[in-house]
Design an enzyme around this catalytic site. Structure first.
Site, PDB file in Angstrom:
ATOM      1  N   PRO A   2       6.345  -5.503   1.782  1.00 37.28           N
ATOM      2  CA  PRO A   2       7.355  -5.495   0.717  1.00 37.28           C
ATOM      3  C   PRO A   2       8.641  -4.814   1.185  1.00 37.28           C
ATOM      4  O   PRO A   2       8.593  -3.811   1.881  1.00 37.28           O
ATOM      5  CB  PRO A   2       6.705  -4.668  -0.389  1.00 37.28           C
ATOM      6  CG  PRO A   2       5.313  -4.396   0.017  1.00 37.28           C
ATOM      7  CD  PRO A   2       5.154  -4.746   1.447  1.00 37.28           C
ATOM      8  N   GLU A   3       9.766  -5.374   0.806  1.00 42.82           N
ATOM      9  CA  GLU A   3      11.039  -4.725   1.110  1.00 42.82           C
ATOM     10  C   GLU A   3      11.555  -4.022  -0.144  1.00 42.82           C
ATOM     11  O   GLU A   3      10.966  -4.113  -1.220  1.00 42.82           O
ATOM     12  CB  GLU A   3      12.032  -5.765   1.637  1.00 42.82           C
ATOM     13  CG  GLU A   3      11.654  -6.260   3.029  1.00 42.82           C
ATOM     14  CD  GLU A   3      12.865  -6.517   3.921  1.00 42.82           C
ATOM     15  OE1 GLU A   3      13.943  -5.940   3.656  1.00 42.82           O
ATOM     16  OE2 GLU A   3      12.736  -7.287   4.888  1.00 42.82           O
ATOM     17  N   HIS A 104     -10.682  -4.835  -3.996  1.00 41.76           N
ATOM     18  CA  HIS A 104      -9.563  -4.080  -3.426  1.00 41.76           C
ATOM     19  C   HIS A 104      -8.770  -3.320  -4.483  1.00 41.76           C
ATOM     20  O   HIS A 104      -7.681  -2.835  -4.214  1.00 41.76           O
ATOM     21  CB  HIS A 104      -8.646  -5.019  -2.633  1.00 41.76           C
ATOM     22  CG  HIS A 104      -9.368  -5.769  -1.555  1.00 41.76           C
ATOM     23  ND1 HIS A 104     -10.029  -5.131  -0.524  1.00 41.76           N
ATOM     24  CD2 HIS A 104      -9.549  -7.089  -1.352  1.00 41.76           C
ATOM     25  CE1 HIS A 104     -10.589  -6.046   0.258  1.00 41.76           C
ATOM     26  NE2 HIS A 104     -10.322  -7.245  -0.221  1.00 41.76           N
ATOM     27  N   ARG A 123      -5.485  -4.155   2.769  1.00 40.40           N
ATOM     28  CA  ARG A 123      -5.385  -3.609   4.129  1.00 40.40           C
ATOM     29  C   ARG A 123      -5.310  -2.092   4.145  1.00 40.40           C
ATOM     30  O   ARG A 123      -5.409  -1.476   5.199  1.00 40.40           O
ATOM     31  CB  ARG A 123      -4.190  -4.234   4.841  1.00 40.40           C
ATOM     32  CG  ARG A 123      -4.393  -5.743   5.032  1.00 40.40           C
ATOM     33  CD  ARG A 123      -3.214  -6.391   5.703  1.00 40.40           C
ATOM     34  NE  ARG A 123      -3.054  -5.940   7.076  1.00 40.40           N
ATOM     35  CZ  ARG A 123      -2.065  -6.329   7.867  1.00 40.40           C
ATOM     36  NH1 ARG A 123      -1.152  -7.158   7.416  1.00 40.40           N
ATOM     37  NH2 ARG A 123      -1.973  -5.874   9.095  1.00 40.40           N
ATOM     38  N   LYS A 166      27.239   5.036  18.524  1.00 41.38           N
ATOM     39  CA  LYS A 166      25.932   4.400  18.743  1.00 41.38           C
ATOM     40  C   LYS A 166      26.085   3.152  19.607  1.00 41.38           C
ATOM     41  O   LYS A 166      26.794   2.218  19.224  1.00 41.38           O
ATOM     42  CB  LYS A 166      25.313   4.005  17.394  1.00 41.38           C
ATOM     43  CG  LYS A 166      24.312   5.008  16.847  1.00 41.38           C
ATOM     44  CD  LYS A 166      23.466   4.349  15.764  1.00 41.38           C
ATOM     45  CE  LYS A 166      22.680   5.321  14.918  1.00 41.38           C
ATOM     46  NZ  LYS A 166      21.793   6.211  15.602  1.00 41.38           N
TER      47      LYS A 166
END
Ligand code: ZN
Length: 293
Positions: A2-3, A104, A123, A166
């Protein structure tokens, strides 16, 4: 995985049943997720009221009346199923694959609002921690995080300052959680396309002399906010889901401009470019070599 937009969707899905409500009963059906659950997890939650439900990067934070904060992370495959008044839904469901198997269902919150939130995670990369409110700043999972991309502190000056000197690519810099918190591969690709900046450009080129932000930094901040807000509005999105519901979710497929669109025409107006896929730091980058400079 998920973002940020999906996590925000999940937070908004939990809010109506959790915020202002008390944990009446908590079921911890196993002792560990990614890590062992906190000592006396159930005892420390039951009877406590959730005074606020917030988010930091991809962590959902429930403020408790006890003075502790319940930190929740979905990991790779975690989701919440929310049931209230006979209606059940899975906020953010279409963002990542979700197991329907009750085997789960690891943690269940029975709230005084009458709502039930069930955490399912096949998971088990997700986590739940209890942290004293006053120690939140020192929490190792949160300590090193940069600014919230949708928060007021995140602006062109801050992004330019973080990128000054950077030598890494812009893509790598944006994935660095110390530069900006909670961005993942999908939305970095999308933001760079929207800002017309090449993912291969050096991060240092967002700043002028003495680290002052230039137009590129301003455009990128605006693009990051726009792609995240659009995705939150759409309820989130994920590649895996497109595949699973092929044809059904055309709307979301069209929502990505560059991500997972290798060899497709660039959607930028009047751009003749074709979206290309390259690999940077071991991850796929999708971009248009014509309009992203
Ligand atoms: Zn283009």
């Amino acid at each position: 995985m998920p973002e940020l937009p999906e996590v925000e969707t999940v937070r908004r899905g939990l809010q109506p049943l959790m915020e202002g409500a008390r944990f009446e009963r908590v079921e911890a059906r196993r002792g560990d997720l990614r890590w062992p659950l906190p000592k006396d997890f159930v005892k420390r939650l039951e009877g406590q009221t959730v005074t606020g439900l917030g988010r930091r990067a991809k962590y959902i934070l429930a403020d408790l009346s006890s003075g502790e904060v319940l930190l929740m992370h979905l990991g790779m495959s975690g989701s919440f199923r929310v049931a209230q008044a006979g209606h059940e839904e899975t906020p953010g469901d279409f963002l990542h694959e979700r197991s329907k198997s009750a085997a789960h269902d690891h943690v269940v919150f029975h709230m005084s609002s009458g709502g039930v939130a069930t955490f399912n995670d096949p998971r088990r990369f997700g986590c739940m921690k209890l942290i004293a409110r006053g120690s939140l700043e020192q929490e190792p999972l949160l300590r090193a995080l940069g600014p919230e991309p949708l928060g007021n502190a995140f602006d062109a000056a801050m992004l330019a300052a973080a990128c000054t000197g950077k030598q890494t690519s812009l893509k790598a810099a944006l994935l660095d959680q110390r530069v900006v918190a909670g961005l993942g591969n999908i939305y970095v690709c999308e933001a760079l396309h929207r800002a017309h900046l090449s993912p291969k450009r050096k991060a240092s080129t967002l700043a002028g002399r003495k680290g002052a932000p230039n137009d590129r930094a301003a455009a990128l901040v605006e693009a990051i906010r726009a792609v995240l807000n659009d995705a939150i509005e759409a309820g989130g999105s994920s590649l895996r889901d497109h595949r699973r519901t092929d044809g059904e979710l055309g709307y979301f497929q069209h929502a990505f401009r560059a991500y997972d669109r290798e060899n497709a025409p660039c959607p930028t107006r009047r751009c003749p470019g074709i979206i290309r896929r390259i690999v940077q730091n071991g991850r796929s980058t999708f971009y248009c070599p014509v309009c992203q400079k």
